[in-house]
Design an enzyme around this catalytic site. Structure first.
Site, PDB file in Angstrom:
ATOM      1  N   ARG A 163       0.990   7.896   6.020  1.00 59.54           N
ATOM      2  CA  ARG A 163       0.137   7.070   6.888  1.00 59.54           C
ATOM      3  C   ARG A 163      -1.283   7.616   6.911  1.00 59.54           C
ATOM      4  O   ARG A 163      -2.240   6.837   6.966  1.00 59.54           O
ATOM      5  CB  ARG A 163       0.709   6.990   8.311  1.00 59.54           C
ATOM      6  CG  ARG A 163      -0.094   6.040   9.211  1.00 59.54           C
ATOM      7  CD  ARG A 163       0.735   5.426  10.294  1.00 59.54           C
ATOM      8  NE  ARG A 163       1.807   4.587   9.799  1.00 59.54           N
ATOM      9  CZ  ARG A 163       1.640   3.310   9.401  1.00 59.54           C
ATOM     10  NH1 ARG A 163       0.443   2.751   9.418  1.00 59.54           N
ATOM     11  NH2 ARG A 163       2.666   2.617   8.991  1.00 59.54           N
ATOM     12  N   SER A 207       0.829  -1.209   0.000  1.00 60.14           N
ATOM     13  CA  SER A 207       0.000   0.000   0.000  1.00 60.14           C
ATOM     14  C   SER A 207       0.860   1.254   0.000  1.00 60.14           C
ATOM     15  O   SER A 207       0.587   2.211  -0.732  1.00 60.14           O
ATOM     16  CB  SER A 207      -0.919   0.001   1.221  1.00 60.14           C
ATOM     17  OG  SER A 207      -1.832  -1.073   1.174  1.00 60.14           O
ATOM     18  N   HIS A 212      -2.761   6.460   3.734  1.00 59.80           N
ATOM     19  CA  HIS A 212      -3.019   5.030   3.855  1.00 59.80           C
ATOM     20  C   HIS A 212      -4.316   4.785   4.623  1.00 59.80           C
ATOM     21  O   HIS A 212      -5.086   3.871   4.303  1.00 59.80           O
ATOM     22  CB  HIS A 212      -1.837   4.364   4.572  1.00 59.80           C
ATOM     23  CG  HIS A 212      -2.027   2.906   4.824  1.00 59.80           C
ATOM     24  ND1 HIS A 212      -2.337   2.398   6.072  1.00 59.80           N
ATOM     25  CD2 HIS A 212      -1.949   1.836   3.994  1.00 59.80           C
ATOM     26  CE1 HIS A 212      -2.434   1.087   6.000  1.00 59.80           C
ATOM     27  NE2 HIS A 212      -2.203   0.717   4.750  1.00 59.80           N
TER      28      HIS A 212
END
Length: 213
Positions: free
Chosen positions: A42, A17, A45
């Site tokens: 992050r 990812s 994500h």
């Protein structure tokens, strides 16, 4: 037409990812500072929203200051149980960090009713009385950010870090902009977007920078 799926082992999904996120950031021409990449990636994500590459705002030296505060055991205060639940407990234990959410406390409910405020405001007042350095992770309530602003202005609070990512329409943008005026470390998601998951993602990114996974 048959859809082709990537063959990725469960333990490799997160790494893949992040590879995709890096590739798509490069393809889009979005430039992010390398030092902020672990935080921004992050959040992307967590949300699958690349707008955060532009909307996350960092105060000077915030990463160094936040990481030092975590190393020294600053406690974390959230404005929702969801944000608290989303923060990595293994990393917290490794660093000996306490995490608090006061929204469901009876005394907070009573104080909010007595003073005609939201529970978020009353919970920030309770947090200000904690006997520890504090990192605030606010992902839902603009009134929590506004109260933090007031407490800092009144000299009653000096946070180690304010993470400001409320989502919505009423006073959301304004409350975030107020935090940008403060002489405290901050990471803020400008605009209407945000959420408790975004606040938790930012805390987790900082924790991983300090102690790994």
């Amino acid at each position: 037409m048959k859809t082709e799926l990537e063959q990725v082992l469960p333990g490799e999904i997160e790494a893949r990812s992040f590879e995709i996120i890096t590739e798509e950031l490069e393809q889009s021409g979005r430039k992010i500072e390398e030092r902020y990449a672990p935080i921004i990636k992050r959040v992307i994500h967590t949300t699958a929203d690349f707008d955060y590459a532009d909307q996350l705002v960092f105060s000077p030296n915030v990463l160094e200051l936040a990481m030092e505060a975590l190393r020294e055991g600053a406690c974390i205060v959230t404005d929702t149980q969801m944000a608290k639940a989303g923060i990595n407990k293994k990393a917290l234990r490794k660093l000996g960090i306490e995490i608090y959410n006061f929204m469901a406390d009876e005394d907070v409910a009573e104080a909010a009713k007595r003073n005609g405020t939201t529970r978020a405001v009353a919970s920030m007042d309770k947090a200000a009385a904690l006997n520890c350095p504090i990192i605030f992770a606010v992902g839902n309530a603009p009134t929590a950010l506004i109260r933090i602003y007031e407490l800092v202005q009144e000299g009653k609070l000096q946070p180690e870090l304010v993470i400001g990512t409320p989502v919505g329409f009423v006073n959301v943008v304004q409350s975030k902009e107020m935090i940008l005026e403060l002489p405290v470390p901050y990471i803020v998601a400008r605009g209407r977007k945000g959420g408790s998951n975004v606040a938790a993602a930012i805390v987790n990114a900082l924790l991983y920078l300090v102690c790994g996974r």
